[in-house]
Design an enzyme around this catalytic site. Sequence first.
Site, PDB file in Angstrom:
ATOM      1  N   THR A 176      -0.052 -10.210 -13.514  1.00 56.87           N
ATOM      2  CA  THR A 176      -0.718  -9.680 -12.140  1.00 56.87           C
ATOM      3  C   THR A 176       0.489  -8.930 -11.227  1.00 56.87           C
ATOM      4  O   THR A 176       1.332  -7.672 -11.826  1.00 56.87           O
ATOM      5  CB  THR A 176      -2.186 -10.363 -11.519  1.00 56.87           C
ATOM      6  OG1 THR A 176      -1.507 -11.734 -10.768  1.00 56.87           O
ATOM      7  CG2 THR A 176      -2.687 -10.335 -12.435  1.00 56.87           C
ATOM      8  N   LYS A 198       1.690 -16.989 -14.225  1.00 59.40           N
ATOM      9  CA  LYS A 198       1.455 -16.215 -14.071  1.00 59.40           C
ATOM     10  C   LYS A 198       0.814 -16.695 -12.385  1.00 59.40           C
ATOM     11  O   LYS A 198       0.081 -17.809 -12.543  1.00 59.40           O
ATOM     12  CB  LYS A 198       0.329 -14.950 -14.213  1.00 59.40           C
ATOM     13  CG  LYS A 198      -1.151 -15.155 -14.431  1.00 59.40           C
ATOM     14  CD  LYS A 198      -1.772 -15.214 -13.697  1.00 59.40           C
ATOM     15  CE  LYS A 198      -1.372 -14.285 -13.104  1.00 59.40           C
ATOM     16  NZ  LYS A 198      -2.245 -13.875 -11.294  1.00 59.40           N
ATOM     17  N   THR A 219      -7.012  -7.968  -4.830  1.00 54.71           N
ATOM     18  CA  THR A 219      -7.407  -9.040  -5.675  1.00 54.71           C
ATOM     19  C   THR A 219      -8.493  -9.774  -5.439  1.00 54.71           C
ATOM     20  O   THR A 219      -8.500  -9.772  -4.396  1.00 54.71           O
ATOM     21  CB  THR A 219      -5.192  -9.870  -5.465  1.00 54.71           C
ATOM     22  OG1 THR A 219      -5.509 -10.008  -4.249  1.00 54.71           O
ATOM     23  CG2 THR A 219      -4.038  -8.475  -6.042  1.00 54.71           C
ATOM     24  N   THR A 236      -3.118 -23.972 -11.506  1.00 53.62           N
ATOM     25  CA  THR A 236      -2.361 -22.962 -10.337  1.00 53.62           C
ATOM     26  C   THR A 236      -3.235 -21.933 -10.876  1.00 53.62           C
ATOM     27  O   THR A 236      -3.179 -21.757 -12.645  1.00 53.62           O
ATOM     28  CB  THR A 236      -1.189 -22.866 -10.175  1.00 53.62           C
ATOM     29  OG1 THR A 236      -1.095 -22.365  -9.196  1.00 53.62           O
ATOM     30  CG2 THR A 236       0.033 -22.683 -11.542  1.00 53.62           C
ATOM     31  N   ASN A 296      -0.770  -7.489   0.562  1.00 48.98           N
ATOM     32  CA  ASN A 296      -2.706  -7.677   0.290  1.00 48.98           C
ATOM     33  C   ASN A 296      -3.090  -6.912   1.570  1.00 48.98           C
ATOM     34  O   ASN A 296      -4.663  -7.602   1.188  1.00 48.98           O
ATOM     35  CB  ASN A 296      -2.236  -8.991   0.716  1.00 48.98           C
ATOM     36  CG  ASN A 296      -1.933  -9.626  -0.465  1.00 48.98           C
ATOM     37  OD1 ASN A 296      -2.440  -9.620  -1.393  1.00 48.98           O
ATOM     38  ND2 ASN A 296      -0.944 -10.339   0.054  1.00 48.98           N
TER      39      ASN A 296
END
Lengths: 389, 389
Positions: free
Chosen positions: A146, A170, A389, A181, A384
Amino acid sequence: MSVTSAQGFRAAGVTAGLKASGKPDLALVVNDGPLDVAVGVFTSNRVVAAPVVWSRQVVADGRARAVVLNSGGANACTGPEGFADTHRTAEHVAGLLDVSAGDVVVCSTGLIGERLPMDVLLAGADAAASGLAADGGGDAAIAIMTTDTVPKTAVATGAGGAWTVGGMAKGAGMLAPGLATMLCTITTDAVVDAATADAALRAATATTFDRVDSDGCMSTNDTVVLLASGASGVAASLAELTEALTAVCAELARKLVADAEGASHDISVRVVGATSEDAAVAVARAVTRSNLFKAAIFGNDPNWGRVLSAVGTVPESVAPFDALTLDVSINGVQVCRAGGVGEDRTLVDLAADREVHVVVDLHAGPAEATVWTNDLTHDYVHENSAYST
Amino acid sequence: MSVTSAQGFRAAGVTAGLKASGKPDLALVVNDGPLDVAVGVFTSNRVVAAPVVWSRQVVADGRARAVVLNSGGANACTGPEGFADTHRTAEHVAGLLDVSAGDVVVCSTGLIGERLPMDVLLAGADAAASGLAADGGGDAAIAIMTTDTVPKTAVATGAGGAWTVGGMAKGAGMLAPGLATMLCTITTDAVVDAATADAALRAATATTFDRVDSDGCMSTNDTVVLLASGASGVAASLAELTEALTAVCAELARKLVADAEGASHDISVRVVGATSEDAAVAVARAVTRSNLFKAAIFGNDPNWGRVLSAVGTVPESVAPFDALTLDVSINGVQVCRAGGVGEDRTLVDLAADREVHVVVDLHAGPAEATVWTNDLTHDYVHENSAYST
């Protein structure tokens, strides 16, 4: 090679069209056996994505044949319709591979709160199934990215090279695994049963992915799946498999930190002299979650006062220590001694290297642990705030 | 007027020379009685500054005559020498006021891990004692500022104006109080005993300062001290005093958030439908500590997925709820309904106002709580990487 380094696996990575960028976004990993062992660990977040709900069920019996992974959408907080989409994805892939839908693990990553375009995704699955190859692991690792800037793979061997463990992962943000994770698929051709595989995977992730806390934010989609084909014909003991899995997980975890969103420093916080490993982890995690400490490191400021103020937030019941005996060293310079001023902080050079090593000595016991994090940077905030996301 | 709004108090704020900027850096507040009631709440950080160790002892008997406060240095993590410096400060001020050193509260704020220049500080105390005035509260509020851009004061009255509560506070970073916040001195001329004052102060701070979590970082120096002079001659009940104190603390807490380092938004996270107030606070705090959520608000992005992923990190044992019934509204738009997609997120306008209001409904019980925080901005990172605090 990653997930196709071990014998008995094929993989593919294709561009389905889920990402606006037009980059690869769908991966498929298939276990051709003879074994079909599969185990997984998942996020401990109580808000979980539909693929996590589905995949927990898939591996509950210790068996699976394939993993289909998409980037470009997390399918999280999408209600019953989102779960139906995941189910349909598994059914579709099962039909392509002539296996049961209950043996297809599904993983998704991307924006929370939006449905996936199913026609696009299923057509991508068709293309991936057609493209499955014994050397497809590299393409698969690319298709699950991503905000990652590089694909992340790792390989280790056991029994003198008789069997192999390979993995891909990822993850660059919302990176504070609760039991795992982001998305990670690991394969091995060792001969193992599900119970051994499960115990080894839990042991390996507990000291690797669970010791990464890049930005304090736990994902809704964290999944680590291990598939074992047995194709090497060589059995692995729990100890052997745990060692190889830990090597692969540690390398992947380290690569996640190295590619974290906007970061300019990778920071290891090692806590020694703790009464227990859990106490050491709790203290290390308090430091790795301090925005002030992380911003100071971005500014190449060895601000040990911010380390101590974070250490002091851990309850006595969790980590016994005397605040007046705490030592802190940064990159080998003992800047804090016995809770007070130590060596000259200007001796610490943080600008020279991306890696920063902080050691906190609690002087309370024999246990230790290390948690990795990143600095808090302008670029983290930018990425961010500008990117959903 | 702040701490001199109530009768029976004098204050001063002077430039001792502790700050490189040359701005005022030393404040003195004196209670001329007839009562000398004093109570305090302090940081729950286990790493505490020397002035906190000292001042806890001072108010242990419910009495004090004065508070001396300095900015330009926290006197934290400075060892036995730092404690001796605090003791010496109290002795010196006591001599100037002809009171006991054991009745002088000391508060310090600034960089952790450096000794204070005592000759400079004590000369400043001399100047402050000479300048004590019944209208000195404004100067005192200015002298305790660090990265604050404005002084913060608040006043409330009780019994139809018969008695007054006034306060001042500082704090713009390391702002996640554990039992209090940064430095705050409150005065009242109500007639109260120490037990009533203590109960009222704890009740007031629990729902005000304790509900501010600007950057998740708890200070080593948090101190809220209340002095009561009784000079109005009018007694206050516990309920009356709690009400007035809560009004003053709430206003000061709100001003702290409004002036937080680098912030561009003040965010209230209100959690309703919780099984208990503690559960509501725990869920709200999880959201206010999510860097991803805070960065999204900086980007004017109503990213409710980041709210839900933070809510989901709270353990079931702390806050029971069903993830599939969660609702989230942002500035009145219900962007998440029953754990899934609600109204169109583009209906939310975050750019129009500094204030952002998030409401999370757990649908699990009757309790609620609100925690205030700020967004995570480029300026926060800049200020805390370039400036050592």
